[in-house]
Every structure is written in structure tokens, then in C-alpha cells.
Design a protein around this motif. Structure first.
Motif, PDB file in Angstrom:
ATOM      1  N   TYR A  26       3.170  12.780   0.072  1.00 14.87           N
ATOM      2  CA  TYR A  26       3.305  11.402  -0.391  1.00 14.87           C
ATOM      3  C   TYR A  26       2.039  10.611  -0.093  1.00 14.87           C
ATOM      4  CZ  TYR A  26       5.166   6.697  -1.078  1.00 14.87           C
ATOM      5  OH  TYR A  26       5.366   5.410  -1.511  1.00 14.87           O
ATOM      6  N   ARG A  27       1.405  10.905   1.044  1.00 12.27           N
ATOM      7  CA  ARG A  27       0.144  10.225   1.364  1.00 12.27           C
ATOM      8  C   ARG A  27      -0.904  10.511   0.290  1.00 12.27           C
ATOM      9  NH1 ARG A  27      -1.907   7.943   5.880  1.00 12.27           N
ATOM     10  NH2 ARG A  27      -0.133   8.636   7.124  1.00 12.27           N
ATOM     11  N   ARG A  31      -0.198   8.257  -2.582  1.00 13.24           N
ATOM     12  CA  ARG A  31      -0.628   6.881  -2.270  1.00 13.24           C
ATOM     13  C   ARG A  31      -2.151   6.743  -2.312  1.00 13.24           C
ATOM     14  NH1 ARG A  31       3.018   5.491  -3.614  1.00 13.24           N
ATOM     15  NH2 ARG A  31       1.454   4.472  -4.872  1.00 13.24           N
ATOM     16  N   GLY A  53      -0.188  -1.777  -3.805  1.00 13.52           N
ATOM     17  CA  GLY A  53       0.420  -2.261  -2.583  1.00 13.52           C
ATOM     18  C   GLY A  53       0.675  -3.754  -2.671  1.00 13.52           C
ATOM     19  N   SER A  75       7.062   7.386  -8.230  1.00 15.31           N
ATOM     20  CA  SER A  75       6.546   6.446  -7.239  1.00 15.31           C
ATOM     21  C   SER A  75       6.473   5.037  -7.805  1.00 15.31           C
ATOM     22  CB  SER A  75       5.164   6.896  -6.766  1.00 15.31           C
ATOM     23  OG  SER A  75       4.539   5.895  -5.991  1.00 15.31           O
ATOM     24  N   ILE A 134       8.633   1.673  -6.541  1.00 11.65           N
ATOM     25  CA  ILE A 134       8.034   0.399  -6.127  1.00 11.65           C
ATOM     26  C   ILE A 134       8.627  -0.749  -6.937  1.00 11.65           C
ATOM     27  CG2 ILE A 134       5.883  -0.931  -6.088  1.00 11.65           C
ATOM     28  CD1 ILE A 134       4.431   1.632  -5.296  1.00 11.65           C
ATOM     29  N   CYS A 190      -3.908  -2.588   1.784  1.00 12.42           N
ATOM     30  CA  CYS A 190      -2.520  -2.518   1.312  1.00 12.42           C
ATOM     31  C   CYS A 190      -2.252  -1.288   0.453  1.00 12.42           C
ATOM     32  CB  CYS A 190      -2.150  -3.792   0.553  1.00 12.42           C
ATOM     33  SG  CYS A 190      -3.183  -4.123  -0.882  1.00 12.42           S
ATOM     34  N   LEU A 199      -0.826   4.227   3.206  1.00 14.95           N
ATOM     35  CA  LEU A 199       0.544   4.508   3.629  1.00 14.95           C
ATOM     36  C   LEU A 199       0.813   3.919   5.007  1.00 14.95           C
ATOM     37  CD1 LEU A 199       3.216   5.939   2.987  1.00 14.95           C
ATOM     38  CD2 LEU A 199       2.268   8.025   3.994  1.00 14.95           C
ATOM     39  N   HIS A 254       3.958  -0.228   2.844  1.00 15.31           N
ATOM     40  CA  HIS A 254       4.309   1.146   2.508  1.00 15.31           C
ATOM     41  C   HIS A 254       5.139   1.808   3.608  1.00 15.31           C
ATOM     42  CE1 HIS A 254       2.372   1.638  -1.329  1.00 15.31           C
ATOM     43  NE2 HIS A 254       1.280   1.073  -0.869  1.00 15.31           N
ATOM     44  N   LYS A 255       4.893   1.460   4.848  1.00 20.65           N
ATOM     45  CA  LYS A 255       5.702   2.003   5.935  1.00 20.65           C
ATOM     46  C   LYS A 255       7.145   1.545   5.792  1.00 20.65           C
ATOM     47  CE  LYS A 255       3.894   2.250  10.108  1.00 20.65           C
ATOM     48  NZ  LYS A 255       3.202   1.903  11.362  1.00 20.65           N
ATOM     49  N   TYR A 257       8.710   3.322   2.588  1.00 19.95           N
ATOM     50  CA  TYR A 257       9.035   4.738   2.795  1.00 19.95           C
ATOM     51  C   TYR A 257      10.199   4.896   3.766  1.00 19.95           C
ATOM     52  CZ  TYR A 257       7.984   9.718   2.556  1.00 19.95           C
ATOM     53  OH  TYR A 257       8.050  11.075   2.306  1.00 19.95           O
TER      54      TYR A 257
END
Length: 330
Positions: free
Chosen positions: A80-81, A84, A90, A122, A126, A257, A260, A265-266, A269
Motif C-alpha cells: 500500500y505504501r 501511496r 492527501g 484506492s 478516499i 500529505c 502514508l 493516511h494513517k 488506513y
């Protein structure tokens, strides 16, 4: 006229049965009139067309499991990182009116770390997190309905090779146009290279007047103009400095932004993983992307063909200039 159209539209939606009624609740989040207004604006206040657009969107949600997409994390985290790091988007903060500020790194996004399906998944996650978590929280905090955001698009690093990403960007844009209409109040475009300026002259006349009014191309990093509507702390990192290196990713995760490690984003997720546990508490997280069908939009397809044609013209010009430079240097 407006209120009459809303009343007619609402009367039609009151007749909708399950399961469309249930998925409609996930769309309006308790703000039915405001939601109907969005779809009416997207179809120039034509009730039958707006009704068809909304019903088609509800069917799309059901057919693709959009109501449950926030319970389907992209795993493992390292993968996932990669998504991103190559799909730069973001939330940098909020305007003084309380609207979330979405920052998008158009020029530096590479979309080369995963399949198209992961990037579409993704993006929709969002969107859904914005509509089901961020905007309701902003509404509660400000004591008034907030149903839209502003977007700041960073064109730094935009290259002719971006034509390779046109299919994916078209898919994402089509999903937004047909299923999330009128969610953005203004698009601010910053750090504009020549290639964008040249294409914009061609593309702008093709846009609907309603869309053109939303787009503002700012000088440089746009900092001075953006500070009129938001505090410095809400500026995307690429709007905080002018000159060479202005678009460089920030070393500070709380400022970048796109990272991850940024709080947005933290939290996103963590929310998705928590929802996954609620929905399927006894099953391990599955690897693999969610396949989402992209609705057909003939107008969008025509628009993108025009953009591709113009983009190729600049590509040919660029190759001609480079060949000329080689000949001169010989």
C-alpha cells in the motif's frame, strides 16, 4: 424552479425500493436535499436526466460493492505504501470556511507500483472516506453542512510521458463525474509547466461553463492566493516554497500529505483495517485488488481523445526540437 425540481426529484426517489434505498442512504448521509442538488446541477437541473444519473450511480455502487469498499484494505502495508508513493494525494488541512483541502500531485504521480485496479480502488476509498467520515466530521465541527472540498493540483514534473497514464486518469475522472458530482467547489492548479499551459488553451474551450468556473490556474506555487482562503498550516507542502525544489517531497511526514506516515493516511488506513475486522472478524485479510467497473461516458471519451491528440502534437514538437539540437551540436 430550483425548489420545484428538488421536490420532483425527491418524489421520484421516495418511490425507490431496496436495495437501492439502502445504498442511497450511504450516499446522502442524512442530507437528501443537498445530494439531490448535486445531481441536478450535474445535469443542468433537468429532473429526468438527474434521476437517471443517480439511479445509474446507485446500481454501479451495488454491482461493485462500493458500500463495503472501506472494509477492504490494500495489503500488505508495504505494498500500500508503494501505491501511496506513486498516486500522490492527501489532505493538507482545511480552509477557513471548514472545507477539506485535497492536495494532488498530478505531475509527479507515476502509477507504476500496482495494477490499475489498485489505483482505482484506492481512489474510491478516499472518495468514500471523504464523504462518510471527513465531511460529516467537518459538518459537526463547524455547525453547518459541509459537503464539498477544494483541490490543489500540483503540475510540477509533468512530462509528455504522462500520456501513458491517460487511460487510468480517464477511468478515475469518469467515476468521479458520474458518481461523485459537484463534490469539489474549486480546483486550484499550481506549479504549471509550459506543456500544461499550452494544452490548457486547447482544453479550456471544450469544458462546460460550470466546470471552467471552478478551475483557477495560479501563478507559481499559488501560495499568496491560497493564503486568502486558508492558513499557512493548511497549505500543501508544494505550495510553501517557490523556485527550484519547490515540489520536492517534504522530509517531515507530518507536512507531506502524500506520505502514508501523514496523519490523514494513517487515520484512513487504520479506519479501513478496523472496518475490515468488523465486517469479517474471523477471516484473514485477503490479498488482491477490488475490481470496479468504470461506467461509460461518451463525452469524457471524446474529451480525452481531443486531449490525447493535442498531447501528441506537443510530443512530436518536443522530439523535433531535440533532434534539431542534436543536429546543431554535431
Amino acid at each position: 424552479m430550483g425548489q420545484e425540481a428538488i421536490n420532483q426529484f425527491k418524489a421520484l426517489m421516495d418511490q425507490v425500493d431496496e436495495p437501492l434505498r439502502r445504498t442511497f442512504q450511504n450516499v446522502h448521509q442524512g442530507y437528501i436535499v443537498e445530494t439531490l442538488e448535486r445531481f441536478l446541477k450535474a445535469r443542468d437541473w433537468n429532473v429526468p436526466r438527474a434521476y437517471k444519473m443517480l439511479i445509474d450511480s446507485l446500481h454501479w455502487r451495488l454491482e461493485n460493492g462500493i458500500d463495503d469498499i472501506l472494509s477492504k484494505p490494500i495489503v500488505p502495508t508495504n505494498f500500500y505504501r508503494g501505491v501511496r508513493d506513486s498516486q500522490l494525494i492527501g489532505v493538507s488541512g482545511y480552509t477557513r470556511e471548514g472545507l477539506p483541502v485535497f492536495a494532488i500531485g498530478v505531475g509527479l504521480s507515476t502509477f507504476d507500483k500496482a495494477s490499475v485496479n489498485y489505483y482505482v480502488q484506492s481512489h474510491i476509498q478516499i472518495n468514500e472516506y471523504r464523504d462518510r467520515v471527513i465531511l460529516p466530521a467537518a459538518t459537526k465541527k463547524n455547525g453547518r453542512y459541509i459537503g464539498k472540498c477544494v483541490k490543489v493540483l500540483d503540475m510540477s514534473g509533468l512530462k509528455l510521458s504522462a500520456l501513458n497514464q491517460l487511460k487510468l486518469l480517464t477511468a478515475i475522472s469518469t467515476i468521479d463525474d458520474l458518481n461523485y458530482p459537484e463534490k469539489t467547489i474549486t480546483y486550484y492548479i499550481v506549479n504549471v509547466p509550459y506543456i500544461f499551459s499550452a494544452c490548457w488553451k486547447v482544453v479550456k474551450p471544450l469544458l462546460q461553463e460550470r466546470t471552467k468556473l471552478k478551475v483557477q490556474v495560479l501563478q507559481g506555487c499559488g501560495r499568496d492566493e491560497l493564503l486568502k482562503i486558508m492558513d499557512y498550516s493548511a497549505l500543501p507542502h508544494f505550495c510553501r516554497r517557490e523556485g527550484p525544489g519547490s515540489s520536492r517531497r517534504s522530509d517531515n511526514a507530518t507536512e507531506d500529505c502524500f506520505s502514508l506516515d501523514h496523519p490523514f493516511h494513517k487515520e484512513l488506513y487504520s479506519y479501513i483495517k478496523k472496518q475490515s475486522g468488523i465486517l469479517e472478524p474471523t477471516r484473514p485479510m485477503k490479498h488482491g485488488s477490488v475490481h470496479v467497473g468504470v461506467p461509460a461516458d461518451p463525452k469524457k471519451a471524446e474529451f480525452c481523445r481531443t486531449l490525447e491528440t493535442e498531447w501528441r502534437k506537443f510530443q512530436n514538437q518536443d522530439e523535433h526540437i531535440r533532434l534539431h539540437d542534436i543536429v546543431i551540436s554535431d
